[in-house]
Each structure stands twice: as C-alpha cells, then as structure tokens.
Motif scaffolding. Structure first.
Motif, PDB file in Angstrom:
ATOM      1  N   UNK A 170       1.057  -1.035  -0.021  1.00 40.78           N
ATOM      2  CA  UNK A 170       0.161  -0.033   0.096  1.00 40.78           C
ATOM      3  C   UNK A 170       1.012   0.988   0.031  1.00 40.78           C
ATOM      4  N   UNK A 171       0.287   2.467  -0.468  1.00 35.85           N
ATOM      5  CA  UNK A 171       1.126   3.506  -0.384  1.00 35.85           C
ATOM      6  C   UNK A 171       1.553   4.234   0.928  1.00 35.85           C
ATOM      7  N   UNK A 172       0.729   3.725   1.978  1.00 36.63           N
ATOM      8  CA  UNK A 172       1.290   4.141   3.396  1.00 36.63           C
ATOM      9  C   UNK A 172       2.574   3.415   3.638  1.00 36.63           C
ATOM     10  N   UNK A 173       2.556   2.258   3.211  1.00 39.11           N
ATOM     11  CA  UNK A 173       3.781   1.165   3.507  1.00 39.11           C
ATOM     12  C   UNK A 173       5.005   1.933   2.791  1.00 39.11           C
ATOM     13  N   UNK A 174       4.609   2.225   1.522  1.00 35.43           N
ATOM     14  CA  UNK A 174       5.929   2.901   0.893  1.00 35.43           C
ATOM     15  C   UNK A 174       6.316   4.241   1.433  1.00 35.43           C
ATOM     16  N   UNK A 175       5.463   4.918   1.839  1.00 37.04           N
ATOM     17  CA  UNK A 175       5.892   6.278   2.391  1.00 37.04           C
ATOM     18  C   UNK A 175       6.513   6.008   4.127  1.00 37.04           C
ATOM     19  N   UNK A 176       5.993   5.018   4.620  1.00 41.03           N
ATOM     20  CA  UNK A 176       6.680   4.753   5.919  1.00 41.03           C
ATOM     21  C   UNK A 176       8.104   4.098   5.719  1.00 41.03           C
ATOM     22  N   UNK A 177       8.163   3.374   4.415  1.00 38.73           N
ATOM     23  CA  UNK A 177       9.754   2.715   4.198  1.00 38.73           C
ATOM     24  C   UNK A 177      10.646   3.794   3.751  1.00 38.73           C
ATOM     25  N   UNK A 178      10.134   4.780   3.206  1.00 39.64           N
ATOM     26  CA  UNK A 178      11.014   6.033   2.776  1.00 39.64           C
ATOM     27  C   UNK A 178      11.339   6.568   4.132  1.00 39.64           C
ATOM     28  N   UNK A 179      10.430   6.994   4.910  1.00 42.29           N
ATOM     29  CA  UNK A 179      10.625   7.990   6.081  1.00 42.29           C
ATOM     30  C   UNK A 179      11.388   7.293   7.044  1.00 42.29           C
ATOM     31  N   UNK A 180      11.300   5.804   7.141  1.00 41.50           N
ATOM     32  CA  UNK A 180      11.996   4.892   8.297  1.00 41.50           C
ATOM     33  C   UNK A 180      13.531   5.410   8.350  1.00 41.50           C
ATOM     34  N   UNK A 181      14.016   5.311   6.870  1.00 42.43           N
ATOM     35  CA  UNK A 181      15.300   5.827   6.540  1.00 42.43           C
ATOM     36  C   UNK A 181      15.849   6.933   7.215  1.00 42.43           C
ATOM     37  N   UNK A 182      14.841   7.932   7.297  1.00 41.60           N
ATOM     38  CA  UNK A 182      15.205   9.258   7.838  1.00 41.60           C
ATOM     39  C   UNK A 182      14.995   9.529   9.606  1.00 41.60           C
ATOM     40  N   UNK A 183      14.245   8.628   9.929  1.00 39.69           N
ATOM     41  CA  UNK A 183      14.207   8.762  11.479  1.00 39.69           C
ATOM     42  C   UNK A 183      14.540   7.855  12.237  1.00 39.69           C
ATOM     43  N   UNK A 184      15.176   6.663  11.743  1.00 32.50           N
ATOM     44  CA  UNK A 184      15.779   5.613  12.327  1.00 32.50           C
ATOM     45  C   UNK A 184      17.074   6.036  13.139  1.00 32.50           C
ATOM     46  N   UNK A 185      17.411   5.765  14.385  1.00 33.00           N
ATOM     47  CA  UNK A 185      18.527   6.507  15.221  1.00 33.00           C
ATOM     48  C   UNK A 185      18.621   7.996  15.581  1.00 33.00           C
ATOM     49  N   UNK A 186      17.466   8.654  15.140  1.00 34.08           N
ATOM     50  CA  UNK A 186      17.337   9.987  15.375  1.00 34.08           C
ATOM     51  C   UNK A 186      17.224  10.404  17.042  1.00 34.08           C
ATOM     52  N   UNK A 187      17.842  11.204  17.447  1.00 36.51           N
ATOM     53  CA  UNK A 187      17.531  11.771  18.941  1.00 36.51           C
ATOM     54  C   UNK A 187      16.191  12.559  19.000  1.00 36.51           C
ATOM     55  N   UNK A 188      15.227  11.728  19.667  1.00 33.66           N
ATOM     56  CA  UNK A 188      13.993  12.206  19.645  1.00 33.66           C
ATOM     57  C   UNK A 188      13.804  13.590  20.595  1.00 33.66           C
ATOM     58  N   UNK A 189      14.728  13.381  21.606  1.00 33.70           N
ATOM     59  CA  UNK A 189      14.583  14.392  22.384  1.00 33.70           C
ATOM     60  C   UNK A 189      14.828  15.823  22.009  1.00 33.70           C
ATOM     61  N   UNK A 190      15.810  15.972  20.967  1.00 38.15           N
ATOM     62  CA  UNK A 190      16.116  17.134  20.310  1.00 38.15           C
ATOM     63  C   UNK A 190      15.235  17.707  19.222  1.00 38.15           C
ATOM     64  N   UNK A 191      13.980  16.792  18.877  1.00 41.49           N
ATOM     65  CA  UNK A 191      13.216  17.400  17.655  1.00 41.49           C
ATOM     66  C   UNK A 191      12.231  18.314  18.463  1.00 41.49           C
ATOM     67  N   UNK A 192      12.050  19.505  17.629  1.00 37.69           N
ATOM     68  CA  UNK A 192      11.084  20.540  18.007  1.00 37.69           C
ATOM     69  C   UNK A 192      10.420  21.112  16.553  1.00 37.69           C
ATOM     70  N   UNK A 193       9.310  21.805  17.015  1.00 33.63           N
ATOM     71  CA  UNK A 193       8.596  22.349  15.933  1.00 33.63           C
ATOM     72  C   UNK A 193       7.990  21.494  14.871  1.00 33.63           C
ATOM     73  N   UNK A 194       8.488  21.936  13.599  1.00 37.19           N
ATOM     74  CA  UNK A 194       8.039  21.064  12.512  1.00 37.19           C
ATOM     75  C   UNK A 194       8.702  19.725  12.472  1.00 37.19           C
ATOM     76  N   UNK A 195       9.706  19.488  12.763  1.00 36.47           N
ATOM     77  CA  UNK A 195      10.455  18.318  12.787  1.00 36.47           C
ATOM     78  C   UNK A 195       9.764  17.261  13.670  1.00 36.47           C
TER      79      UNK A 195
END
Length: 562
Positions: free
Chosen positions: A124-149
């Motif tokens: 499904x398209x939602x799966x493809x969108x998740x797969x693309x975004x997973x590369x971006x967000x895996x390993x990110x420091x969530x505590x430092x995310x603010x605002x739009x991010x």
C-alpha cells in the motif's frame, strides 16, 4: 470437542459452498442494472429500453481505455471488441508506430517487466511512505526534535504503529488458522485411519476412544448440520485443505506484501521509479494472472451485444484498450499517469479508472496527465471508492482536485466524472451501503451491486463496488460519443449529470443510519439514466474540436500518422 475457531472456519467452508449454489438462482438479477422502474428496478439505467427503441442513428467506433488489473483478451464475449493497434506489426519486436512501446498490440502493461513477469501483489502507499521515512528517522535523537520536525516525526510514528498493528494482527490470524488447520486435518486423517477401507460411519467415529477421531466426528456432524452431505473423508479433507489455503492467503499477503516495508515490486518492473520522465518501461502482456477485476469492468463497458453469450455491454461500438496499472495493492502514481497519457496518445476518447487509494505522493503526475487528457478532449470516469466515507472530508486518489493551485489555470478537472454505487433496492436504501459519497466529490450514482459481467476463463460472475458502477457510466459516455461525435468530453459529462433521475425519498447515508437528501451525497443529486442522457445528447449542440477525433480514427483505420 471443537474449539470456537474450528467451528468458525468450518462454517466459512460451508458458506463458500452454499454461496456458489445460491448464485445459480440469481438469473433474474443478471440484467437488473440495464432495466428500469417499469421492470421493478428503479435504480437501473434503462439501457434495455433505449436499445429497443433506438432509431439506428449512425455510430462511430470509440476507443475506450480500461486502466485496471488487465483483461482476459480471449474471453469469447470480449475478444471481438478488444482494441488492436493497426499501426503495430505483432511480434516483430519493433516499435512500428514509434509511440515508445514495442509490440503494443492491445495496449500496455505498466507493471510488467522486460522478462515477461508482472507485479501481482504490491504494497500500500502508506507502506511505501513509511519505508521512505524510516530511513530518515531511524537512530534520530527524539529528545532534540522540535517544531516542524517533531510534527513530522509524530506523523511517521503514526504510520509505523499502524503498519506494525496490521502486521501483528496478520501474524496472529495466521498462527490461529495454521493451528486450527493442523487440528482439523489431524482429526480427519485419524478418522480415515480408524475406518480403513470401510464406508463413512459417524456412530463408529463418535464412539471411538481416540480423541482426534471424536473431534472428526464432531466436524462431520457440524458440516452435515449445515445442509451439506459429507461424501467421504477424502472429499472433506480435500475441501478443508483448500479452504485453509484460502484463509491463510490474505494474512500471508499482508505480511509479505501489503504492509511489508522491505518489499520493492519495482525489481520486477526493472525501472527507476523516481525517473518520472521515463514512460517506456513495462511490457505488452495485458492479460494473464489477476485479471478478474479488469475483465469484469471491460465486459460491463463493451461485452459483445446480442451474441447469445453471457452479457451485453452498455455500449455497442467500442474497442477496449487494455492498460495494466493496478496490482493487488495500491497502484503507483507514475503508472496511472503514464497509462492516461498512453490512452490519450493512442486514440482513446473515454478512460475508465476503477481504482483508488488513500495516499498519492506523486499526485502532480496524475494531475498533469488529467490536464493532458482535457487538452485532447478525453473523458475520465472513475469509481468513488468503497469505504462508506465522505470523500469531501477524506479524499481518495486519484481525484479531480488539482493539488497545486494556479492563478492562470483550473483548480478542478472538468473532464473527470466520479461515480458512486447504487443497489437494486431503491427507496431510502438506494445508495450501496459501502459506497463513498461527497456533496462535491461524487458527481452521480450508478448501479454497483450484484453486477453480472465477464470474468477470466470464459466465465461470468456477480461483483459489487463502485468499480462496477464506473464502467456503467463509461459505457454510457462511449455510447453518447459514438452517436454524437461533435459533443466534447465536458459536454458528455454535463449531459450524464443533467439527465439523472431524482431519488424518490431521502437516502440512508452510507456508514450511518442517518437519512439525508441526495444533494448531500453527490453533485447532481441523482442516478444515471441512459434514455434521458441520449435524449439530451440529441438536443445538445456539439462544441468538440474534431482534430482529436481524426487522430483517434488513425488507431481504428490503421492510417499512417506521418
């Protein structure tokens, strides 16, 4: 002795058997959608009436493109009406008409690969969108995310949790079915061993000291209580084995394809999906596996009329162009856009699109293709979707609203006609309970429940959905354009909308128990009527520029374009 799950699955097994028998008694339903109120079907389109009273006005052959899952081009009720590209020489592996597609005899397969394979199951398209975004967000420091991010990350988490929940549910269902399958089949084989070569003896099985054999006796009794005689243990084992395969299949597809972020179908197609300038990928195999949906749609539009076979198409002078863009999953925007462009460039005047999805990341590609179709006077007819949802507030894609606003161009595609589904019942339950609706998003309603049409292997069947309603309107549009070639695509849309029949009462809004006026559910507030549409078409002065019509004729007569 049998657990609740076992009972449920055996009842499902019997349900399938009984449905096949029940459908044989529905002969009177095979043509309901082509009848009308005088025949007891107030939501029918009256095509039978129109053909009976038709004066024999001159008709021009119309190319109708079916963007779908493929078509059984050898079906005896379709073969005569399948479009054949007269500018292409079959099998010479040369692009004779120089349209960018080699040996495109009956259309093109945009989900096929150069080795002849075709994408069947897809994410499904939602799966493809998740797969693309997973590369971006895996390993990110969530505590430092603010605002739009932070908002973007939260949206990503919603997709992640949704997909994980779907996969976990499928895993649990698969485990349950496999465990039950093992229990049932072990019991039936134990009963077979107990009896040896003796005939089926239920009392003997019930009195056995073997618990598995006792379970088998309970299963057999349960089946017979549903009115289905058990011919033999071998028969029951065979039926149960096939049923369990059917029950495990959907869960396996969910895990391996639908919600699998690691699956990439484009390894089959062989293209670089992000190269949106490339339009010449795919292959020329438009039939084959998974063509049931597209074959059904094609038959509704243009099955050969009056040939003493299963069904009559709505239109009587059409050539069906086969464009394969829909897998078992969400179609991709690139394929849809290229399918539309192919249809336009190769002479189609009406395009049917019985598909849709909840996300459209490359919607601009489809928007531009729709504009291209509008420029060349081509009408697009699409199903509204089957989620019993207001698509004004929760859009489905494709749709007729352009994503990018323009100060110098239209905000909405005027050449797109969106169709909801009707049941045969009439009255307040006239709208199919599954049909999407929208005060501005759906244009008309047409029959879409128990529609009888062609399916692969020279067969016929009943299907329901807005996918079945859309080709009824496509057939109407093709019939109008074949008789009145001076009418433009926009005029044909307006004629179909302005000739609708009014509903006799308020309607139950799908997905609710609320009663609302028809004007709250679609733009026209009505259901299509072929007799009235043809009458209005005959009274309308055409505005079409006939250049496109001349271009289309090249793909019917075989004349050279150069």
């Amino acid at each position: 002795m049998i657990n609740r799950c076992t009972h449920r699955l055996i009842l499902l097994l019997i349900g399938f058997t009984l449905f096949a028998t029940a459908s044989e008694g529905q002969k009177n339903m095979e043509i309901w959608f082509q009848l009308g109120a005088k025949d007891g079907y107030p939501t029918g389109i009256q095509s039978t009436t129109w053909y009976q009273s038709s004066t024999g006005k001159t008709s021009n052959k119309i190319i109708v493109a079916i963007l779908d899952s493929g078509i059984d081009i050898n079906h005896p009720d379709l073969k005569q009406n399948i479009w054949v590209n007269p500018l292409e020489i079959p099998g010479n592996k040369i692009d004779d008409d120089q349209n960018g597609y080699v040996d495109d005899i009956n259309g093109w397969n945009f989900i096929g690969g150069p080795d002849g394979q075709t994408v069947i199951n897809e994410t499904l398209e939602i799966t493809r969108e998740y797969a693309k975004e997973r590369e971006r967000w895996e390993g990110v420091n969530v505590d430092k995310l603010k605002g739009k991010k932070k908002k973007e990350y939260d949206a990503y988490l919603e997709k992640k949790y949704f997909i994980e929940a779907k996969r976990n549910g499928a895993s649990q269902q698969l485990e349950e079915v496999e465990a039950t399958s093992k229990l049932v089949l072990n019991a039936l084989y134990a009963a077979k061993m107990e009896l040896g070569d003796d005939s089926l003896d239920l009392v003997r099985l019930e009195n056995s000291n073997n618990q598995d054999v006792q379970i088998a006796a309970s299963i057999i009794q349960n089946v017979q209580d549903q009115g289905v005689p058990v011919e033999s243990l071998d028969w029951l084992i065979e039926v149960a084995t096939e049923q369990f395969k059917e029950l495990t299949g959907p869960s396996e597809i969910v895990l391996n394809y639908t919600y699998n972020p690691d699956y990439n179908s484009r390894t089959i197609v062989g293209d670089n999906y992000t190269d949106f300038s490339n339009r010449s990928y795919g292959n020329n195999i438009v039939d084959g596996q998974f063509t049931r949906h597209g074959t059904h749609v094609a038959g509704t539009v243009a099955a050969v009329r009056d040939n003493d076979l299963g069904v009559n198409g709505i239109t009587d002078n059409a050539a069906i162009m086969c464009l394969k863009v829909v897998p078992n999953g969400d179609e991709r925007d690139k394929d849809v856009a290229n399918g539309i462009r192919y249809a336009v460039d190769n002479g189609a005047l009406v395009i049917n699109m019985s598909f849709g999805k909840g996300y459209s990341p490359e919607k601009y590609l489809v928007d531009e293709a729709m504009k291209y179709a509008a420029k060349h006077d081509v009408l697009l007819v699409q199903g509204a979707g089957n989620e019993a949802t207001d698509i004004d507030s929760k859009p489905k894609f494709p749709n007729d609203i352009y994503r990018k606003k323009s100060l110098f161009g239209p905000r909405k595609a005027k050449n797109v006609l969106t169709v909801g589904a009707l049941s045969p019942d009439g009255g307040e339950e006239a709208i199919a309970e599954f049909s999407n609706y929208g005060k501005s998003g759906v244009d008309v309603f047409a029959p879409g429940v128990y529609i009888y049409s062609t399916v692969p292997d020279s067969s016929y069947d009943f299907l329901s959905g807005t996918s079945m309603a859309s080709p009824i309107v496509t057939g109407m549009a093709a019939l109008i354009r074949s008789r009145y070639p001076a009418l433009s695509a926009v005029q044909v849309k307006e004629i179909i909308m302005n000739s609708t029949n009014s509903f006799r009462s308020q309607l139950i809004q799908p997905g609710t128990f609320d009663k609302v006026p028809a004007s709250a559910l679609c733009v026209s507030g009505g259901m299509v009527d072929l007799v009235e549409a043809m009458k209005l078409a005959g009274q309308t002065k055409g505005k079409a520029k006939l250049k496109k019509r001349k271009e289309a004729s090249l793909y019917i007569t075989g004349q050279s374009k150069t």
